[in-house]
Design an enzyme around this catalytic site. Sequence first.
Site, short mmCIF file in Angstrom:
data_model
loop_
_atom_site.label_atom_id
_atom_site.label_comp_id
_atom_site.label_asym_id
_atom_site.label_seq_id
_atom_site.Cartn_x
_atom_site.Cartn_y
_atom_site.Cartn_z
N HIS A 174 61.74 -21.34 84.05
CA HIS A 174 61.02 -20.08 83.88
C HIS A 174 60.95 -19.40 85.22
CE1 HIS A 174 58.28 -23.48 84.50
NE2 HIS A 174 57.57 -22.67 85.27
N GLY A 225 56.42 -27.86 92.54
CA GLY A 225 55.26 -27.50 91.74
C GLY A 225 55.57 -27.19 90.29
N GLN A 226 56.72 -27.68 89.80
CA GLN A 226 57.08 -27.42 88.40
C GLN A 226 56.26 -28.32 87.49
OE1 GLN A 226 61.24 -28.02 87.41
NE2 GLN A 226 61.02 -26.96 85.44
N ASP A 239 51.74 -15.04 81.81
CA ASP A 239 51.32 -16.38 82.20
C ASP A 239 49.87 -16.58 81.72
OD1 ASP A 239 52.34 -18.60 84.54
OD2 ASP A 239 50.22 -18.63 83.98
N HIS A 269 59.00 -16.88 87.52
CA HIS A 269 57.70 -16.22 87.69
C HIS A 269 57.94 -14.84 88.28
CE1 HIS A 269 55.01 -19.90 87.42
NE2 HIS A 269 56.15 -20.50 87.72
N ASN A 321 60.18 -22.67 90.28
CA ASN A 321 59.75 -23.93 90.87
C ASN A 321 60.61 -25.04 90.29
OD1 ASN A 321 57.59 -22.71 92.28
ND2 ASN A 321 56.29 -22.81 90.46
#
Length: 114
Positions: free
Chosen positions: A100, A93-94, A30, A102, A87
Amino acid sequence: TTDCIFCQIADKKIPANIIYEDDLVIAFDDLQPKAPVHKLIIPRQHIATLNDLTPDNSQLIGHMTLVAAQLARELEVDASGYRVLLNCNKDGGQVVFHIHMHLLGGRSLTWPPG
Ligand code: AMP
Ligand code: ZN
């Protein structure tokens, strides 16, 4: 899709520190890590949100989870613990609309998230 940042990472058109890849998925650091270990696992296939998953994607999402667990072992956070999450949309909170996973670890993570 061409305007998708994660498709561009998967196509090697923009750089990322790729730590794992296979026929189905790519994993990379990230850019703004929220924990000592913060990796993203994405499908090569463009899927915008979790809402767009279909039963055809069952094997893919399962594979992403297994890759996350394998990376956690390689990064030696498997015993201390880690968090794997996706998300979805605004309240989730995308901000990047290519799904993806996390992988977060290397410190004690708070619960519940904000
Ligand atoms: P989300 O909020 O779930 O959509 O997460 C998007 C994540 O992608 C954030 O943690 C960002 O730091 C990360 N991110 C955005 N652009 C890049 C990039 N070019 N390379 C690596 N990570 C990125
Ligand atoms: Zn994409």
